[in-house]
Structures are given as structure tokens and as C-alpha cells.
Design an enzyme around this catalytic site. Structure first.
Site, mmCIF file in Angstrom:
data_model
loop_
_atom_site.group_PDB
_atom_site.id
_atom_site.type_symbol
_atom_site.label_atom_id
_atom_site.label_comp_id
_atom_site.label_asym_id
_atom_site.label_seq_id
_atom_site.Cartn_x
_atom_site.Cartn_y
_atom_site.Cartn_z
ATOM 1 N N LYS A 291 0.848 -1.191 0.000
ATOM 2 C CA LYS A 291 0.000 0.000 0.000
ATOM 3 C C LYS A 291 0.886 1.244 0.000
ATOM 4 C CE LYS A 291 -3.962 1.974 2.523
ATOM 5 N NZ LYS A 291 -4.844 1.818 3.691
ATOM 6 N N SER B 243 -9.793 -0.373 6.823
ATOM 7 C CA SER B 243 -9.189 -0.212 5.498
ATOM 8 C C SER B 243 -8.528 -1.452 4.915
ATOM 9 C CB SER B 243 -8.179 0.937 5.525
ATOM 10 O OG SER B 243 -8.854 2.164 5.494
ATOM 11 N N SER C 38 -9.593 1.697 2.573
ATOM 12 C CA SER C 38 -8.758 2.486 1.696
ATOM 13 C C SER C 38 -7.684 1.653 0.985
ATOM 14 C CB SER C 38 -8.070 3.588 2.493
ATOM 15 O OG SER C 38 -7.205 3.031 3.459
#
Lengths: 93, 485, 484
Positions: free
Chosen positions: B79, B178, B154
Site C-alpha cells: 500500500k 481499510s 482504503s
């Protein structure tokens, strides 16, 4: 209620420049969100301690031992601007 | 054979046995990326050259008979809010669109030490603020199961990359769901560890007291492997908990007879899509069939979890994101004026709408006269919610609930209604408030769209969480279903 | 100078002193060297002290111990559990745009609260109460080509960013600028004796002052860079506020900036006020629990403090309390005194020479005590030259001044300038002859009136620049007068 003036003050504290349109939009949206958030005032929290850390730890230290620093050129390369080894920033006044 | 569609545990065996090379695996992964990225947009950047170099190094080591780590030759997508030295780390924001960290996050060091290969950085909601990956400066990631829909967020890029076989493993971060939300929306596995178990050093802070880096994978065993590598004490993170290292893969067996499962009643209340409810209740039935004893469990104060979470997260975020002023690194607006003018313009141009919203509200909640009413109050309600979890987890080994109350929604459908977006986090944020571990594991499909089952455990009881998820997976095999892209 | 108390004005002065913990090897929250003085800019930084995203602070254990020592020395009560807070405000010198500090409100617990410092002001004892002591990080150092008001840009050196800083806040217990000055002297002596902060470093101790006068509001003065300027700034501020009163006005609550060049205070427009700082507990740092045992352990390692040393000076060296107070008000001077006493058997004489000549000359030449180059050996050598009658006391004073001014040793000064006493009778006789030749009238007078002899002695001294032995000179003149 979050007025446009409140948005302006908060945006100043947070150093975020907003357009007039944004100020009005955020005043509307933030008021609505805050109104919803206000429901937490219904919870009785007398005699309840706040949780700052979910896992209880204390006395986490490091020894006073030197670690290698970054080379100056690495620091200056990512900076906005530099001069004579200094990071160059906008004027103060 | 498409090596990129295999799992980590399958590939590691093959690489170590030299039936395939790490180089081939990485090549397959990059081939896949070039095939589908145009549709998915899971990555912000990819590191083809350095990944292939690393792969060849691993292959060389294996040929020489040297020992290689648990993740030898395995591609890992990271990420983009986890710092990678010398490699772009943008947090999905214009503000950091040119930021190249001079250091590695601890998890990156651990993955590389275990032979894992960082192949690229995945798309995400800007500064991890969102649950749809729509707030990214680099455009929305699309859900591989239906590219008109969001992948969740996210960590949407990481989940989508796994679901579309663009990577073997992935890292996400979970502040309020997330990791679990996109895992659920993309039918992959994602674990939010106990707070303090994985080092946050190098994870760009959104809300420090809530978040953890979490492993994401195509199945539970892979997830346990990656977790084994990244978990552990780090002296560079003062909130990291000193614990003995643990091999979490050892906990996995499909024997869950007698395991006490609490079904969280309040999580099945209003707002839950009936089709999701049916899917999750079906999953509870399967756990019972496997010998677990399932009973109703209760978490009071659930209705306060969303405002509590957001007040804490926004307040912390308003302070965490203050450092982005364009002086030492990152985006700088081209403008004249004193420092106030330059900082304000930079931040006005560098941050997107959702980030501004949260920073402004967080600044407000911490400001004089409101601190007690909002931030401190939220921390007190947090105590109550944490206690509810402790109470429930003293009666049950794990708690189960839907991961998301809804199915993946259409891109652009909800984005203009922030409050509606926040409400979708109702099932994930309580876990972050309590600090306990939780996994999302695929539990079925509704009209071709994935549903996730959330399994929540006690503090540091990841082994139990993984074990239950594994048993469920081994009897349902939802993990084997692949989307057509 | 407004050094005395202004009766009826009810002057109240409080200080906020920032003391850098310069004895630490590294910064407060990262492993970068804290020894930034003389280093090229931005060479002692890392992702942590530069505020890079993703970095986390980890507390330097020794910083806490050094802070504890200061708290103990100031009789301040150490908290059983202290926590760090974020003080949120934007500024060019703050890498994270918040400062990790401590707070005494909103549930915050600083390192210590309460306490006092006792010191002497012109022989009178004065006690100032401490409100709190907290540990925090130093911001970066800014320079402005030209001045802050005219410069078109700012230069930032992050080497200082993150260095451990103690903030010591007093109650408004001081009534004169003089008291503030002596308070600071005492505080500096204490931290130097503890070995936690060295005077020998520019900016290692910085100070903000607040002052109120009866009828007026509290005015804060920032940007004061030396103790001497603290005194000057407060003196200026008292005069300014008195004038306001005289004109029927009163000081309003504000922050003023000490303009070092113009030696005045100017109103500073502050955009952020205390209520805008949005203090909240630092989520990345866990609480520090301080046990009795830890406190005792730190206390047991504490070196002798100025007050104890003063007592010891009076008992061990038999010098008066006043002398002992002056000598222990600066660690280097106290150390110097003790070294001298090892080399010389008369402590009172050493004390006198240090207080009346050494310190006066140092003050007059504007040299800092820390930069003083004369060693104890050299200083005692000077006293011994007097004892051995190689130079006179009067010459010795001149030699010392010259030695301090030029950094030469006293003996070198004596040699270079040919200042050794002339005790050779033949040589003196020759000079006396010259004087007799020049001042025949005076010689005649002296023959009649012995009082006029002094004039002749004076002339010999003038010719020898004071080097002729006065006794021998006297003897030679008298015998020559007899011969005539």
C-alpha cells in the site's frame, strides 16, 4: 452549527487555503456531520477514563546512542529549495 | 501455467524446489499487471527492474543451496502509505506525488529479509481516508468482480491487485476497516492485527492510536505466512508490544470443534443489506456444522462507534498531516508570499476534498472549548466500547459479524455524501476502537459480488482468529473463485 | 538603572527558561547527534527529526534522567507518571508543525511541579518559586539574510530540531530586573553543577520573561538571547509601563519582541494564542512511570550542588559566606578556585584576587567566564611572583588585566614587558642619581623636610614604571641624602 466564519478560522489554524465555494460547501457538510457526531454527548461517561492507548505500555525508551544521520545532499535534494546547505523557506513577515 | 494466479504457499515450495524460478514468478506477475492495469488501476507505481534483480538474487541463493526466508521469491504489493526507501510513496495524494522516502518501513525490511520481493505500490484513498479508493489523486481503483464498482478502501489497490492476480501477497493498513473492507469487497483475505503487534514505523500516520499495517492475501494460509513475517516487536515504534515471535501458520487446522463463536447481534441491525445478512448467517451455520458452538453476543454502544471513531481519527489526522507544508519534501505550490501564504496555498492545492474535510473537522474538535466535548469524550466512549469487547471476548473465543453492511457499490454513487460513506464503516470501526484483531474472509457472493465474514478475536489471539477463518475457508473454498476481467 | 525595588509599583516578573540538555549525546526522540554547534547545516538530521511521514519518536532515557536531576535540584516534585502532549501550531522551524512537549492542563502531567530556587541579590537572600518543569524538543534554527523584517526568505538548519530542551517556568515572584538576572545566574550554576547543560554553548539557555505592574496586564517578552539582555529588556519594560501609567494608561496583555539591536521591546503580532494550540496527548509515546526507586537512583548519582558547595567553601576554606556565594555562582569559577587552593595555601587571598580582579577584568573585557583562558597554575604563579617580591601587587593587577585581555600567561606578560621588580641596589642607585640630578630643588627640600622624600621615591617609580623595590629605593635615597 459550523458557520463559514468557523470554517475560515479552522482553515487558518490548519493552514489550508479554501476557495469561497469550498468554504460554503464545508460549512454545510461539516455542520451536518457534526450534528450527527453530537450524539456521543448522550453517552454517560461520568467516571469513565479516556483510552489514550488501547494496549497498556509504559517506559519505552532508547539509549543515548548515536545513529547515523542522513547526508546533507539527501536532505536538500528533497527540500523545496536550498542555499549554502540550508533549506530555503519563504520569508517570515 | 499462470504462476501469478497461484498462492504464496504453493509458489514458495515450487521456488525452493527449483521447479520454477522466482524470476519467472515475478515476470508472470508483471505480465498480468500490464494486461489488466488499464482496467483495474490497482498500482500507483511498479518496480519491474529492482523486483527482477531481487528475484534473480533469490534464485541464485537457492541454486547455491543457501537458506532463503519464508517468503523466498514471492511478489508483495505494498500500500502506498508504507515507506519504501528510494521509491515513490504517495499516500494517494498530490501532496506526496513526488515523495521519495530516505528510509524503509520496518515491515519492508522484514519482508525483504524473508526473501519477499516488493513489486510496486498500490492505490489507496488519499492518506487512507475513505472506504472506496475513490479519493485517490491517481484515480479510482476498480473492483475486479465488476469494474463499474469500487474495490472498497482504503487499501483498495492491494485488494484489487490480489483479486486480479496482479500480485501474490499484499500489505494494507487498517485504521477503521481499510484492510477488511476492500478484502470483503474483492473476495480476498485481510487481517487487522492487535494494536501494537505490527510495527507502525514507516506507515504514514492517519490516526496513530487506531491503525495497524495488515497482511492481505488470496487465502488464510498466505495471510498467516505474511503475518508471521511482519509481526513482532520494533524498538523504533514506541507503541510496539514486546512479544515472543510466533509462527502463525502452525495455528491453522480445520478443527474448530468446541470453539465458542459469538454472533454480534447489533451488527445485524438496521442498515444491513438483507442479501449480505443472509450470506453471513449462512456462514454462521457452516461454523456450527464444523462443530463450533454459536450463540448471540452483544456489544452495547455500537451506535456510537462511528462518531467516536471519526472524532478520534479526524483529530489525530489534523495533527499528523500538519507536517505536509512543502518545505522539506513533497508538493509545493508555486506562489509568492510569506510562509503563511505559501504553506496555506500548498496545503490548499495539495490535499483533496476528503482530507480537507477531516483535517478541518479534526482541527475544530481539538480546538479550545471543544476538546472535552469531542476528542476527550470520544476517548471515553472508546473505553466503554473496548470494555464491551473485553466482556464479550471473555465469553467467546471469537466474535463474528459482517465485514461490510453492504455490497460493493457503484463508483461515484456515494462519494458526494460523506456522512453516508462514514456510516458504512459501522461494522469495522468498533474493532479499531477496541484494539483487538479481526480478519475478513470471503463468505459467498450475491449476484456475483463478494461478501466478507469478519472474525474478531481477543487481544493477541490472532492464532484463534486465523484458525477459525482457515477452517471456514477450507470447507467453503470461496477463495478459489476468480473474477473474469 | 532601575535596579532597586520600585515601591508601590508592585512589579511582578516571571520567567520561562529553556535549558538545552547539552550533555546528552543524542536528540530527545532520535539518534542524531545533539552536538550541532559548529557543524555544517542540515548534517545532523534523520527522517525522524525532519518530520518525515511515517516516522515515530522514541524517548531518550537519559534525557528523562537529566531532567529529573534538574527537578530534584530545584526542589520540584517529580510526577509519578508523566505524559507528552502535542502542541499544534505551524511555523517554519517546526518540522512536524507540532512540538512534542508537555502540558499541565487537560489531563496533562509535566515532568514535575512546584519547587523553588534560593539565591543572593546584593547580599540579600531571595526565593523564587518554580511552577513546573517540562521536557520538550527544540525547533530548528532560522536565519534571515538581513533582518527578520526585511529578509525576502528564511534559511533553515534542522540540526537543532529535536534537541532535548527543559522548560522551567517560575511563579511571578521576582520584583526587579536584578533579581531576574541573579535567578538566572543561579539556575545556570545549578545546571552546570549537575553536568546536564554547559554554559560554554551559545543559546544553551534561553529565556522569555513576563512582567506586570500594578494596574496593568501581563506582558510577555520573547527573543531574549542573553542574561544581560533579560535585565535590560525588563528595565526597558518597567520604564515603558511606568510611562503608560503616568499618562493614565495601562499596559495591555500582549507579547513583545526584544529588539537586540535597538535595545527596546516592540509589540509582536501573534496569530496563534494559547487557546489555539490544540494540545492533546501524543499518541505515539506511552506514559513514563517514575518510581521512588528510579528517583533515588538518579538522586544518588547527583553531583554536589552550588548551595552545598558554598557551605563546604566556608567550612573547608574558611572564607566568608559572601565570597563563597560569589564563587559558587558559576561552576567554572568555583572549580577554578578549588584548583588554585590546591596550589596555594591562602584561600582568602585566592578568593580576593578572583573576586576583585579576575572577575572584574573578565566583566570589563566582555569575555565570557567560559572562554577565560588563564589556568589555575598561571594564576597562582602570579600570586607567587608577588610573594617572592618579583613584582609588586600593583604591577600584578596590571599583569592580570593584560593576561586576560590577550590570553598570554601572566609570566609571559611580565617577561615580555620587562615588569620584574628592580631589587638591584646599584641599578636603583643609578636611577636615584638621575632623579637627584633632575630635581635639585626637591633634593634640597628633602634634606630639610623628610616628607619631601616621597616625591623623589615617586620619580624613581615613574622612571621604572613602578618596578623599583620601594624599600630599597627609600633606603638608597635616604643614604644619598645623608652623603650630600
Amino acid at each position: 452549527m459550523i458557520t463559514k466564519e468557523v470554517v475560515e478560522h479552522v482553515a487558518w489554524l490548519a493552514r489550508i487555503k479554501l476557495s469561497e465555494e469550498e468554504k460554503e460547501k464545508f460549512a454545510r457538510q461539516l455542520s451536518k456531520i457534526l450534528e450527527y457526531f453530537n450524539m456521543i454527548s448522550n453517552v454517560d461517561t461520568s467516571n469513565v477514563e479516556p483510552t489514550f492507548h488501547v494496549v497498556e505500555l509504559h517506559n519505552v525508551f532508547r539509549d543515548d546512542e548515536e545513529k547515523e544521520s542522513l547526508p546533507q545532499e539527501v536532505v536538500l535534494k528533497s527540500a523545496r529549495e536550498s542555499e549554502d546547505g540550508f533549506v530555503k523557506a519563504p520569508r517570515i513577515l | 501455467m499462470h504462476l501469478n494466479s497461484l498462492t504464496c504457499h504453493e509458489l514458495v515450495e515450487m521456488i525452493k524446489a527449483q521447479t520454477v524460478t522466482a524470476e519467472e514468478v515475478v515476470e508472470h506477475v508483471f505480465r498480468r499487471i500490464s494486461e489488466v492495469e488499464g482496467k483495474i488501476n490497482a498500482f500507483i507505481s511498479t518496480f519491474n527492474e529492482s523486483a527482477l534483480d531481487k528475484a534473480r538474487e533469490i534464485d541464485e541463493k537457492i541454486r547455491r543451496g543457501e537458506s532463503v526466508g519464508l517468503l523466498a521469491g514471492i511478489p508483495v504489493a505494498v500500500k502506498d502509505n508504507i515507506c519504501t526507501r528510494g521509491k515513490l510513496t504517495t499516500c494517494g495524494s498530490k501532496m506526496l506525488s513526488n515523495y521519495i522516502p530516505p528510509y524503509n518501513a520496518t515491515v519492508i525490511e522484514k519482508i525483504e529479509a524473508a526473501g519477499g520481493i516488493i513489486i510496486g505500490k498500490t492505490n489507496m484513498d488519499e492518506f487512507a481516508m475513505g472506504n472506496s479508493t475513490e479519493t485517490s489523486f491517481f484515480g479510482c481503483t476498480r473492483n475486479p468482480w465488476d469494474i463499474t464498482r469500487v474495490p472498497g478502501g482504503s487499501s483498495g489497490g492491494s485488494a484489487a491487485a490480489l483479486a486480479s492476480d496482479e500480485t501474490i501477497l499484499a500489505l494494507g493498513s487498517d485504521t477503521g476497516g481499510s484492510v477488511r473492507c476492500p478484502a470483503s469487497f474483492c473476495s480476498v483475505v485481510g487481517l487487522k492485527p492487535t494494536y501494537g503487534l505490527v510495527s507502525r514505523y514507516g506507515l504514514v500516520s492517519y490516526a496513530n492510536s487506531l491503525e495497524q499495517i495488515g497482511p492481505m492475501a488470496k487465502d488464510v494460509l498466505d495471510c498467516a505466512m505474511l503475518f508471521t513475517v511482519i509481526a513482532g516487536h520494533d524498538p523504533r515504534d514506541g507503541t510496539s508490544v514486546p512479544r515472543r515471535p510466533c509462527d502463525y501458520t502452525k495455528a491453522l487446522n480445520d478443527e474448530i470443534k468446541g470453539v465458542k463463536v459469538g454472533v454480534l447481534k447489533e451488527f445485524f441491525a438496521v442498515g444491513l443489506d438483507e442479501r449480505v445478512e443472509k450470506s453471513v448467517l449462512n456462514a454462521v451455520g457452516i461454523l456450527e456444522d464444523l462443530g463450533a458452538t454459536c450463540d448471540g453476543a452483544s456489544i452495547s454502544y455500537l451506535e456510537y462507534a462511528v462518531p467516536t471513531y471519526y472524532l478520534i481519527a479526524m483529530s489525530e489526522a489534523s495533527s499528523n498531516l500538519a507536517r505536509f507544508d512543502g518545505l522539506r519534501y513533497g508538493f509545493t505550490a508555486k506562489c509568492e508570499g510569506d510562509w503563511n501564504e505559501v504553506f496555506s496555498t500548498t496545503r490548499g492545492e495539495g490535499f483533496g476534498g476528503e482530507v480537507k474535510r477531516r483535517v478541518l473537522l479534526g482541527t475544530f474538535a481539538l480546538s479550545a472549548g471543544y476538546y472535552d466535548r469531542y476528542y476527550l469524550k470520544a476517548l471515553k466512549v472508546r473505553t466503554l466500547i473496548k470494555r464491551e469487547f473485553e466482556k464479550a471476548l471473555s465469553k467467546f473465543d471469537v466474535l463474528v459479524a459482517p465485514t461490510m453492511p453492504i455490497l460493493p457499490f457503484k463508483i461515484g454513487e456515494v462519494i458526494d455524501d460523506p456522512l453516508a460513506m462514514y456510516m458504512m464503516d459501522i461494522d469495522t470501526v468498533p474493532v479499531n476502537l477496541a484494539g483487538v484483531p479481526s480478519i475478513s474472509v470471503p463468505c459467498g457472493f450475491v449476484d456475483g459480488l463478494p461478501v466478507g465474514l469478519q472474525v474478531i478475536g481477543g487481544f493477541f489471539d490472532e492464532e484463534m482468529v486465523l484458525k477459525v477463518a482457515y477452517a471456514f475457508q477450507e470447507h467453503t473454498k470461496f477463495n478459489l473463485k476468480k473474477p473474469e476481467i | 538603572m532601575a535596579t532597586g525595588r520600585d515601591e508601590g509599583l508592585d512589579v511582578k516578573i516571571g520567567l520561562e527558561v529553556h535549558v538545552q540538555l547539552t550533555a546528552l549525546k543524542t536528540k530527545l526522540f532520535c539518534g542524531c547527534s545533539a552536538n550541532y554547534r559548529g557543524m555544517p547545516p542540515n548534517t545532523l538530521t534523520c527522517p525522524i527529526c525532519l518530520g518525515h511521514p511515517g516516522t515515530l519518536p522514541v524517548l531518550n532515557r537519559k534525557a528523562v534522567e537529566h531532567a529529573m536531576m534538574v527537578a530534584l535540584a530545584l526542589n520540584s516534585s517529580i510526577s509519578r507518571q508523566m505524559i507528552f502532549f502535542r502542541k499544534n501550531y505551524f511555523y517554519v522551524d517546526l518540522p512536524k508543525n507540532f512540538q512534542i512537549s508537555q502540558y499541565d492542563k487537560a489531563g496533562g502531567v509535566p515532568l514535575s511541579t512546584g519547587g523553588w530556587v534560593e539565591f543572593a541579590v546584593n547580599g540579600e537572600k531571595k526565593k523564587v518559586r518554580i511552577r513546573r518543569i517540562q521536557l520538550e524538543e527544540d525547533p530548528a534554527r532560522l536565519t534571515y539574510p538581513g533582518t527578520i523584517t526585511t529578509s525576502s526568505y528564511t534559511l533553515v538548519d534542522f540540526n537543532r530540531a529535536g534537541v532535548a530542551l527543559l522548560e522551567i517556568v517560575t511563579e511571578p515572584d521576582m520584583e526587579t530586573p536584578e533579581e531576574a538576572y541573579f535567578f538566572l545566574q543561579k539556575l545556570r550554576s545549578i545546571v552546570e553543577h549537575l553536568g546536564v547543560s554547559s554554559e560554554n554553548m551559545q543559546g544553551s539557555m534561553r529565556c522569555d520573561a513576563n512582567i506586570s505592574i500594578k494596574g496593568g496586564a501581563r506582558v510577555e517578552i520573547k527573543n531574549i538571547s542573553s542574561f544581560r539582555d533579560v535585565r535590560r529588556a525588563l528595565q526597558y519594560e518597567i520604564i515603558r509601563q511606568k510611562q503608560l501609567l503616568r499618562r493614565g494608561g495601562a499596559a495591555k496583555q500582549e507579547t513583545r519582541h526584544w529588539d537586540e539591536d535597538r535595545q527596546i521591546t516592540v509589540s509582536l503580532r501573534v496569530k496563534e494564542t494559547e487557546s489555539d494550540y490544540r494540545y492533546f496527548p501524543e499518541p505515539d509515546l506511552v506514559p513514563v512511570k517514575i518510581s521512588e526507586e528510579w528517583i533515588s537512583e538518579v538522586a544518588s548519582k547527583m553531583p554536589e550542588l552550588p548551595d552545598d558547595r558554598r557551605e563546604r567553601f566556608t567550612s573547608d576554606y574558611g572564607i566568608p559566606e559572601y565570597d563563597a556565594t560569589v564563587l559558587t555562582s558559576n561552576k567554572k569559577i568555583a572549580d577554578f578556585f578549588e584548583e588554585c587552593c590546591k596550589l596555594y595555601p591562602n584561600p582568602k587571598k585566592v578568593a580576593n584576587w578572583i573576586m576583585s580582579d579576575l572577575l572584574r577584568n573578565i566583566n570589563e573585557t566582555g569575555i565570557d567566564v567560559a572562554e577565560m583562558s588563564i589556568t589555575a597554575e598561571q594564576f597562582i604563579d602570579l600570586l607567587k611572583m608577588i610573594d617572592e617580591e618579583l613584582i609588586s601587587g600593583k604591577i600584578a593587577k596590571r599583569v592580570l588585566r593584560e593576561a586576560i585581555r590577550t590570553g598570554r600567561s601572566p609570566r609571559k606578560v611580565v617577561e615580555d614587558e620587562g615588569l620584574l621588580k628592580i631589587s638591584d641596589e646599584k641599578m636603583i642607585a643609578k636611577i636615584v642619581d638621575e632623579v637627584f640630578h633632575e630635581f635639585e630643588g626637591a633634593v634640597a627640600d628633602a634634606k630639610r623636610d623628610r616628607k619631601a622624600v616621597n616625591f623623589l621615591v615617586g620619580q624613581v617609580m615613574r622612571k621604572t614604571r613602578g618596578r623599583a623595590d620601594p624599600e630599597i629605593t627609600n633606603k638608597v635615597i635616604l643614604s644619598k641624602l645623608e652623603e650630600k
